[in-house]
Structures are given as structure tokens and as C-alpha cells.
Write a protein that holds these residues in place. Sequence first.
Motif, PDB file in Angstrom:
ATOM      1  N   ALA A  47      17.005 -13.309  -0.248  1.00  0.00           N
ATOM      2  CA  ALA A  47      16.785 -11.871  -0.128  1.00  0.00           C
ATOM      3  C   ALA A  47      15.436 -11.636   0.547  1.00  0.00           C
ATOM      4  CB  ALA A  47      16.807 -11.207  -1.504  1.00  0.00           C
ATOM      5  N   THR A  48      15.426 -10.735   1.500  1.00  0.00           N
ATOM      6  CA  THR A  48      14.188 -10.362   2.175  1.00  0.00           C
ATOM      7  C   THR A  48      13.805  -8.967   1.700  1.00  0.00           C
ATOM      8  OG1 THR A  48      14.804 -11.670   4.096  1.00  0.00           O
ATOM      9  CG2 THR A  48      13.053 -10.050   4.396  1.00  0.00           C
ATOM     10  N   MET A  49      12.617  -8.859   1.134  1.00  0.00           N
ATOM     11  CA  MET A  49      12.114  -7.586   0.616  1.00  0.00           C
ATOM     12  C   MET A  49      11.166  -6.994   1.659  1.00  0.00           C
ATOM     13  SD  MET A  49      10.029  -6.891  -2.950  1.00  0.00           S
ATOM     14  CE  MET A  49       8.660  -7.952  -2.548  1.00  0.00           C
ATOM     15  N   TYR A  50      11.497  -5.799   2.151  1.00  0.00           N
ATOM     16  CA  TYR A  50      10.658  -5.118   3.134  1.00  0.00           C
ATOM     17  C   TYR A  50       9.776  -4.118   2.400  1.00  0.00           C
ATOM     18  CZ  TYR A  50      13.562  -7.208   6.686  1.00  0.00           C
ATOM     19  OH  TYR A  50      14.206  -8.112   7.484  1.00  0.00           O
ATOM     20  N   VAL A  51       8.462  -4.225   2.635  1.00  0.00           N
ATOM     21  CA  VAL A  51       7.510  -3.373   1.925  1.00  0.00           C
ATOM     22  C   VAL A  51       6.684  -2.559   2.914  1.00  0.00           C
ATOM     23  CG1 VAL A  51       7.340  -4.909  -0.063  1.00  0.00           C
ATOM     24  CG2 VAL A  51       5.735  -5.169   1.835  1.00  0.00           C
ATOM     25  N   SER A  52       6.205  -1.431   2.431  1.00  0.00           N
ATOM     26  CA  SER A  52       5.277  -0.595   3.176  1.00  0.00           C
ATOM     27  C   SER A  52       4.011  -0.482   2.344  1.00  0.00           C
ATOM     28  CB  SER A  52       5.900   0.790   3.396  1.00  0.00           C
ATOM     29  OG  SER A  52       4.992   1.629   4.043  1.00  0.00           O
ATOM     30  N   VAL A  53       2.863  -0.472   3.018  1.00  0.00           N
ATOM     31  CA  VAL A  53       1.584  -0.431   2.322  1.00  0.00           C
ATOM     32  C   VAL A  53       0.753   0.700   2.893  1.00  0.00           C
ATOM     33  CG1 VAL A  53      -0.507  -1.721   1.744  1.00  0.00           C
ATOM     34  CG2 VAL A  53       1.660  -2.939   2.012  1.00  0.00           C
ATOM     35  N   LEU A  54       0.257   1.570   2.024  1.00  0.00           N
ATOM     36  CA  LEU A  54      -0.660   2.607   2.472  1.00  0.00           C
ATOM     37  C   LEU A  54      -2.028   1.983   2.684  1.00  0.00           C
ATOM     38  CD1 LEU A  54       0.207   5.628   0.168  1.00  0.00           C
ATOM     39  CD2 LEU A  54       0.781   5.319   2.564  1.00  0.00           C
ATOM     40  N   GLY A  55      -2.607   2.253   3.822  1.00  0.00           N
ATOM     41  CA  GLY A  55      -3.929   1.708   4.105  1.00  0.00           C
ATOM     42  C   GLY A  55      -3.976   1.081   5.482  1.00  0.00           C
ATOM     43  N   ASP A  56      -5.078   0.425   5.741  1.00  0.00           N
ATOM     44  CA  ASP A  56      -5.291  -0.174   7.056  1.00  0.00           C
ATOM     45  C   ASP A  56      -4.730  -1.594   7.100  1.00  0.00           C
ATOM     46  OD1 ASP A  56      -7.089  -1.581   5.536  1.00  0.00           O
ATOM     47  OD2 ASP A  56      -8.874  -0.869   6.572  1.00  0.00           O
TER      48      ASP A  56
END
Length: 129
Positions: A47-56
Motif C-alpha cells: 500500500a502506498t500512502m500519499y500525504v500532504s504536509v502544511l509548511g515549507d
Amino acid sequence: MASTHRVSRVRELLLRELQEIVQRMRDPRTTMVTVMDVEVTHDLREATMYVSVLGDEVQRKVATDALQNAIGYMRREVAQRVDLRHTPEICVRYDETSERAARVTAIIDSLPDPGEPSPAELSANYRGE
């Protein structure tokens, strides 16, 4: 091989569980992480988990490294919560979709409104041409 419907159901289940697991993690480096999507192979082994991160860029790198280090913990939690014959190997990837969407929105917002006259037309009208 699992059916397409089963793969879809497992994907949704893993997405829900991984979102909750990441949200409850006590690591301060993962506080600004959102699990956006999960892709599952047809054999349900990976399984590939795609994440988004707030910040630089630096915060993104720190957060994805923290998640990468916590894969064993996340996999163990998934194994306890979800009744699957084999708990999939989890891989973490950064999802650039939100960044691309923001860039496209900025480009669209910078375009002139088709109903409004262009700056050249305004100056021509002002000069009486």
C-alpha cells in the motif's frame, strides 16, 4: 489476486485507518500531516500512502521522514485494527496535488476576466481613440 471491488474496499478501509493512526501519533513532526489517498496493489501486499504536509520544503521532508520511521508502528496498528490475511507493506509518498491545484488556481486568478476590457482597450478608450 483480489477482485477490483475488494481492492477498492481495502483501499478505503486503509485510508480511513491510516488517517486516524497518523492523526493520533504523538510525534510533533507529524502534526501538520494529512493522509490524502492510499493505493493498494491487486494482490493486497503493498500500500502506498500519499500525504500532504502544511509548511515549507524542510517541514515536508521532516514530516515524511518521521512517517517513514514510523512505518512499523503504523503497520502494526493496521494489523490490529483490520482483519486481513496479510497486512500490506506501507510506503509513504508526498502528494503534490494540492500544490499543483494552488498553482493552477493562482494562474487562473491572474488571467483577466473575459467580460472586462483589457488594459490596452481601457487606455485607448480613455484617450478617445
